[in-house]
Structures are given as structure tokens and as C-alpha cells.
Design a protein around this motif. Structure first.
Motif, PDB file in Angstrom:
ATOM      1  N   ILE A   1       0.956  -1.378   0.113  1.00  0.00           N
ATOM      2  CA  ILE A   1       0.014   0.317  -0.195  1.00  0.00           C
ATOM      3  C   ILE A   1       0.807   1.158  -0.107  1.00  0.00           C
ATOM      4  O   ILE A   1       0.196   2.085  -0.764  1.00  0.00           O
TER       5      ILE A   1
ATOM      6  N   LYS B   1      -2.274  14.837   5.933  1.00  0.00           N
ATOM      7  CA  LYS B   1      -1.445  13.018   6.818  1.00  0.00           C
ATOM      8  C   LYS B   1      -2.193  12.274   6.739  1.00  0.00           C
ATOM      9  O   LYS B   1      -3.252  12.401   7.398  1.00  0.00           O
ATOM     10  N   ILE B   2      -1.591  11.284   5.939  1.00  0.00           N
ATOM     11  CA  ILE B   2      -1.433  10.530   6.049  1.00  0.00           C
ATOM     12  C   ILE B   2      -2.164   9.263   8.051  1.00  0.00           C
ATOM     13  O   ILE B   2      -1.134   8.967   7.748  1.00  0.00           O
ATOM     14  N   ASN B   3      -3.237   9.202   8.119  1.00  0.00           N
ATOM     15  CA  ASN B   3      -3.227   8.087   9.043  1.00  0.00           C
ATOM     16  C   ASN B   3      -3.610   6.819   9.211  1.00  0.00           C
ATOM     17  O   ASN B   3      -2.803   5.723   9.125  1.00  0.00           O
ATOM     18  N   ASP B   4      -3.835   6.409   7.497  1.00  0.00           N
ATOM     19  CA  ASP B   4      -4.432   4.938   7.555  1.00  0.00           C
ATOM     20  C   ASP B   4      -5.106   4.233   6.082  1.00  0.00           C
ATOM     21  O   ASP B   4      -5.600   5.594   5.209  1.00  0.00           O
ATOM     22  N   LYS B   5      -4.468   3.060   5.641  1.00  0.00           N
ATOM     23  CA  LYS B   5      -4.966   2.986   4.626  1.00  0.00           C
ATOM     24  C   LYS B   5      -5.208   1.355   3.812  1.00  0.00           C
ATOM     25  O   LYS B   5      -4.901   0.951   4.941  1.00  0.00           O
ATOM     26  N   ASN B   6      -6.696   1.943   3.450  1.00  0.00           N
ATOM     27  CA  ASN B   6      -7.113   0.679   3.706  1.00  0.00           C
ATOM     28  C   ASN B   6      -7.859  -0.077   1.862  1.00  0.00           C
ATOM     29  O   ASN B   6      -8.046   1.065   1.373  1.00  0.00           O
ATOM     30  N   VAL B   7      -7.233  -1.535   1.483  1.00  0.00           N
ATOM     31  CA  VAL B   7      -7.429  -1.680   0.064  1.00  0.00           C
ATOM     32  C   VAL B   7      -8.628  -2.661   0.502  1.00  0.00           C
ATOM     33  O   VAL B   7      -8.371  -3.535   1.311  1.00  0.00           O
TER      34      VAL B   7
END
Lengths: 143, 143
Positions: free
Chosen positions: B108, B120-126
Motif C-alpha cells: 500500500i 496527513k495520512i494516518n490509515d490506508k485501506n484496500v
DNA sequence: TAATTTAATTGTAACCATTACAATCCGGTA
DNA sequence: TACCGGATTGTAATGGTTACAATTAAATTA
């Protein structure tokens, strides 16, 4: 009514989905408001035009449009289902402070992992969470 | 209790989260069941060990663990919040037929779009959806 | 056009996962 | 032992979504 809207109309005709006044207005609303609205938001805004509108109709219509592949259901978090007109590939970024959902371009097709070669992929979603520029600057102002 | 579990314990100590019997069991359950369980599933299984266990405790514990960053909340669809021990980057594939959620490896971090440089990216989901190999073959059998 | 059939809309009630809250329990400390 | 604070528990409330039956509108046929 831009080209996209005409295309949607045509697709509905092909899929044999009749377009009532309510459905037309809901579809129109989605093409004009790319803010990923909730059912509540759609309901409040469209009530001005159609005073008798019921939420059930909105739920029904969105379900039909989603099944027809014209509308994308966005469930980044519980208790807040949002809807989006299906367009080209893009991801969604939700600001944890103000709640706004932003679109951002991403080539989702480029990330098909070989491990899923035996799966049939129907839908791909990329959801990010964090803070948007506006909220970031607000935090800095307070400090 | 594998190394991962020990690491979790240590992290909790660092973050000053006390580990009661219930919390320990819930955490243990998550490390041993990587099936992305719902609260209901956790409740049913742990009741055998802890007859007095309440769902509220499970909700509370999962919230604490999620806030501490040890547990990931998975909301692919409404009405079905699932939980996962945080591990290395991976995406989730949900079979639309049997409902099973599969992990698949995906890098990711490699897909940070430049358009989000001011976020500001704290969390990534696919999240992917479709049909798993088993359900695909079942459909072919019927034909 | 009128009658008939079908589909869409509406409002209410039900559903159900999650949360709020107050009472109880438990573990540590003096 | 008595006390204190946090954890747990059970119940009630919340709220988005769905089920359902009645009404209305639209489409079809004669």
C-alpha cells in the motif's frame, strides 16, 4: 444536464429501469453533488423540490442504481453510508477531523496482486484516513 | 503465546493499558483467529470460557485496542464491523457469495498519490469484492 | 377514452448493531 | 479490613436501514 447525465439516462434505458420523477431527481442530485452525500443529506435537499419525498424511496432508488452499477456505495465507517456516481478510478480520503471525503486519483488497476489470480474481482476500493490540509492548518494555528 | 502476542502485551504495558482477564482473552482470541471476526463471533466463542462475558466489554476492549493501534477496524460493508490484529500491509477481499474475508499482500505504501502530499495520512485501506475460488467453482458445477 | 394491470412511492413499524449509563464487581493499597 | 478507582455487566436508548402494506402513479389494453 451534461453528457454524463445523458449517458446515465441511456444506460438506465438499456437496463430497463424506468425513471420516475423521484429517481430522476435523485440521479440528478448525485451528478451535481460529488460530495458523497448520505441519505439524510439527499433527503433534506430534495425535500425542497419534492415535499412528499420519502426516505424509503431514496434507499430503494440508490439500491437499484447501485445494482445497475451506476452508483457506488461508500462505507468507510459504520453508520455513515455514502453514495457516489461511478466515475473513473479514484480513491477516497476521509478527514478524521471535519469528516469531509475527498477524491484522489489512483490507478487501482495497476495493483492487482497475483495472489488473487484465482479470484473474480468485481469491485476495488481504496480508502485513506487522516487529516486534510485545512484541518492541519487549523491545528497549527491553535498551537 | 507466540512472539506476536508477547509484543502486544509489551505494547499495552508501554501505553499504560491494564490487561484484565477479559481483555487478555479477547486479545488472545484475535491473535489466534485471523478470520476477521465480528463482535458476535467473538462473543459466542469466548462465552464458553467466560460465561459472564458481556458484549459491552468486547466493544469497550476493541475500542481501546483500536485506539492504541493494536487492532484494525474493518468496515467493508455496513452492519458488519470486523476486527483484525494489525500486521503488515495487506488488503482485504470479501467474497460476495460466502462472505469470507481473505487477506492478500499488497504494497500500500507504494501507492501514495502525489495529490495527497498536503494531507496527513494516518490509515490506508484496500478493499476488494468479488467471488472466491471456492464459490466460483460451485457456480461452474451448477451450470 | 376508460378500464385494468403493473410498478413506484409513501409512512409506519420492526430490526439490529452499537452506545450510554448506572450498578456491581474486582484488584490493589493503606 | 476498609477504601478507592478502574473494569465489567445488564439494561435501556439510539439511529440508520429495511420490511411491509396501503396508496398513488404510470403503463397497457380494449
Amino acid at each position: 444536464m451534461d453528457a454524463t447525465f445523458e449517458n446515465l439516462m441511456q444506460e438506465l434505458k438499456i437496463k430497463n429501469i424506468s425513471l420516475s420523477h423521484q429517481r430522476l431527481k435523485i440521479l440528478e442530485y448525485l451528478t451535481q453533488n460529488h460530495c458523497h452525500p448520505t441519505v439524510e443529506q439527499i433527503f433534506i435537499d430534495l425535500q425542497k423540490d419534492i415535499p412528499t419525498l420519502s426516505k424509503t424511496t431514496i434507499y430503494n432508488t440508490l439500491r437499484i442504481l447501485a445494482e445497475a452499477g451506476l452508483v457506488k456505495v461508500i462505507t468507510i465507517e459504520d453508520k455513515e453510508t455514502r453514495y457516489d456516481i461511478v466515475t473513473e478510478n479514484h480513491g477516497h480520503f476521509k478527514c478524521e477531523s471535519c469528516g469531509t471525503i475527498f477524491d484522489f486519483p489512483i490507478d487501482i488497476d495497476s495493483l492487482i496482486p497475483e495472489d488473487l489470480s484465482t479470484f473474480k474481482i468485481n469491485d476495488k476500493n481504496v480508502y485513506f484516513k487522516g487529516l486534510c490540509p485545512r484541518c492541519l492548518s487549523n491545528i497549527n494555528d491553535i498551537k
